[in-house]
Design an enzyme around this catalytic site. Structure first.
Site, PDB file in Angstrom:
ATOM      1  N   LYS A   1      -3.298   7.896   7.666  1.00  0.00           N
ATOM      2  CA  LYS A   1      -1.831   7.819   7.674  1.00  0.00           C
ATOM      3  C   LYS A   1      -1.247   8.922   6.799  1.00  0.00           C
ATOM      4  O   LYS A   1      -0.282   9.587   7.189  1.00  0.00           O
ATOM      5  CB  LYS A   1      -1.375   6.439   7.171  1.00  0.00           C
ATOM      6  CG  LYS A   1      -1.568   5.354   8.227  1.00  0.00           C
ATOM      7  CD  LYS A   1      -1.411   3.940   7.673  1.00  0.00           C
ATOM      8  CE  LYS A   1      -1.736   2.925   8.753  1.00  0.00           C
ATOM      9  NZ  LYS A   1      -1.957   1.576   8.259  1.00  0.00           N
TER      10      LYS A   1
ATOM     11  N   GLN B   1      -0.948  -2.110   3.264  1.00  0.00           N
ATOM     12  CA  GLN B   1      -2.139  -2.038   4.114  1.00  0.00           C
ATOM     13  C   GLN B   1      -2.844  -3.399   4.114  1.00  0.00           C
ATOM     14  O   GLN B   1      -3.156  -3.955   3.071  1.00  0.00           O
ATOM     15  CB  GLN B   1      -3.086  -0.937   3.580  1.00  0.00           C
ATOM     16  CG  GLN B   1      -4.329  -0.714   4.419  1.00  0.00           C
ATOM     17  CD  GLN B   1      -4.001  -0.178   5.815  1.00  0.00           C
ATOM     18  OE1 GLN B   1      -3.126   0.664   5.984  1.00  0.00           O
ATOM     19  NE2 GLN B   1      -4.688  -0.705   6.815  1.00  0.00           N
TER      20      GLN B   1
ATOM     21  N   ASP C   1       6.549  -1.140   9.135  1.00  0.00           N
ATOM     22  CA  ASP C   1       5.519  -1.834   9.929  1.00  0.00           C
ATOM     23  C   ASP C   1       6.169  -2.876  10.848  1.00  0.00           C
ATOM     24  O   ASP C   1       5.500  -3.467  11.697  1.00  0.00           O
ATOM     25  CB  ASP C   1       4.535  -2.522   8.972  1.00  0.00           C
ATOM     26  CG  ASP C   1       3.089  -2.299   9.393  1.00  0.00           C
ATOM     27  OD1 ASP C   1       2.876  -1.578  10.382  1.00  0.00           O
ATOM     28  OD2 ASP C   1       2.193  -2.854   8.724  1.00  0.00           O
TER      29      ASP C   1
END
Ligand SMILES: NC(=O)c1ccc[n+]([C@@H]2O[C@H](COP(=O)([O-])OP(=O)(O)OC[C@H]3O[C@@H](n4cnc5c(N)ncnc54)[C@H](OP(=O)(O)O)[C@@H]3O)[C@@H](O)[C@H]2O)c1
Length: 385
Positions: free
Chosen positions: A149, A193, A216
């Site tokens: 990422k 994460q 997200d």
């Protein structure tokens, strides 16, 4: 009776002729064969020693009762074996018909567009877009995802403000870090994460992210916006699936779309997105009986389960669009490790009209949509739209 044929006369001539033949002497008797001597007596074979009794073998324990494999498992094994045979004989019967949806190429294209967009926006704004990825612990797979990422951020001109915490980090420390990033003006997107170590509350952490920085798309506010059809930050993997469909000119309108898997991360948001795109949506999950009967109806089949190659070619409608979200690491019979999806690619590719490979299908799109969400948040927050 008269002797018309002269038979009686001939008979008398014959008898007379034989009366005058001399008597032959008897042939001599053949000699008796000589008496052969008796064969000598052979000696008795020696007595062999008694062999010892073989040792008693220990009783082996009964093998454990293995659970009966279920119908889908047996069917999958048979179908995989048969597909493997046909794979050896490609010219005989099966031809690969599916168009391969190249997620890597689409992701590169979108990232190129984002790079140009960011370059242009930075001229107007005082700073580049910023993304903070928070990782707790040292899960190697998570570490690889985070590195990927951050590398992708660099490629499109997004600044990274990621933080890596030790696995002993407390919930309070994590919440404090999220609160700081919520206030940090340089940061447009925050992502925690997953998975987090067991002692940490994932839901509390996600709910603590400001909804406008929740790139997200997992905050309840953003899921609620998706449910209501309002603009907001959308979950990256489902948004990536929709981008792939758009790129390949596949319009869900009026199509029968079936999603296998009902997670908050993938299954449920993709169902809402397909519904918003006017598909007729069916959801299947681990309690759905006869999964094949459900999936065979699908014009668009999205599979997000986490079970290697659960869906085989016989469960796919001919010509269907098959989107395989699953990423599973498996070890093959030679002991080699490889990535595979939730769909048996080799068998499904003979039946489907379009199919995503694993790797190289949905995976690259997830990261790309994270970058896109960050840029969208940047534009909205700085009023650059
Ligand atoms: N490509 C990407 O970027 C990306 C992103 C996210 C996830 N993934 C992958 O996608 C897969 C799914 O992820 P997830 O987070 O959605 O997983 P998850 O939270 O574990 O959910 C799995 C879903 O599959 C269902 N399921 C399990 N076994 C099933 C079966 N035999 N038949 C039908 N349904 C079954 C479960 O049903 P129940 O609800 O009844 O338990 C559940 O709804 C994983 O392989 C993951 O690695 C990939």
């Amino acid at each position: 009776m008269q002797d018309f044929l002269g038979y009686e006369k001939e008979k008398n001539n014959f008898s007379r002729y034989y009366e005058h033949l001399p008597h032959l002497p008897h042939p001599p008797h053949p000699p008796h064969p000589p008496h052969l001597p008796h064969p000598p007596h052979l000696p008795q074979p020696p007595h062999l020693p008694h062999l010892p009794q073989p040792p008693h073998l220990p009783h082996l324990p009964q093998p454990p009762h293995l659970p009966d494999p279920d119908y889908e498992t047996i069917k999958k094994a048979i179908f995989t074996a048969v597909a493997g045979v046909f794979e050896q004989l490609p010219s005989l019967t099966m031809t690969k018909t599916a168009v391969i949806i190249d997620g890597k190429a689409v992701a590169e294209k979108i990232q190129g567009q984002l790079r140009s967009q960011v370059e242009a926006l930075v001229q107007k704004a005082s700073r580049p877009p910023g993304l903070a990825v928070l990782m707790v612990g040292d899960n190697p797979a998570s570490a690889a995802y985070v590195r990927n990422k951050e590398r992708s951020c660099g490629k499109v001109g997004i600044a990274s403000y990621g933080r890596h915490f030790p696995k002993e980090t407390t919930q309070e420390e994590l919440m404090e870090a999220i609160a700081e990033l919520n206030e940090d003006d340089r940061v447009d997107g925050i992502l925690v994460q997953l998975p987090l170590p067991n002692h940490l509350d994932m839901v509390a952490a996600i709910n603590h992210i400001h909804p406008d920085k929740d790139v997200d798309g997992l905050h309840p506010v953003n899921l609620g916006r998706l449910m209501r059809g309002e603009p907001g930050l959308c979950s990256c993997t489902p948004a990536g699936v929709m981008a792939l469909l758009r790129e390949y000119g596949i319009d869900p309108k009026g199509k029968q779309a079936t999603i296998v898997g009902r997670s908050i991360l993938v299954g449920k948001p993709i169902a809402l997105m397909l519904l918003a795109a006017d598909a007729t949506v069916t959801m299947a999950h681990s309690r759905s009986p006869d999964l094949g009967a459900i999936t065979r109806n699908a014009d668009i089949l999205v599979v997000a389960v986490g079970r290697p190659e659960l869906i085989t070619g016989d469960m796919v409608k001919p010509g269907a669009v098959v989107i395989d979200v699953g990423i599973n690491r498996v070890t093959d019979y030679e002991g080699k490790s490889r990535l595979t999806g939730d769909v048996n690619y080799d068998s499904a590719t003979h039946v489907a009209g379009f199919i995503t490979p694993v790797p190289g299908g949905v995976g690259p799109m997830t990261v790309t949509l994270l970058l896109q969400n960050t840029v969208e948040s940047y534009i909205r927050r700085l009023g650059l739209g």
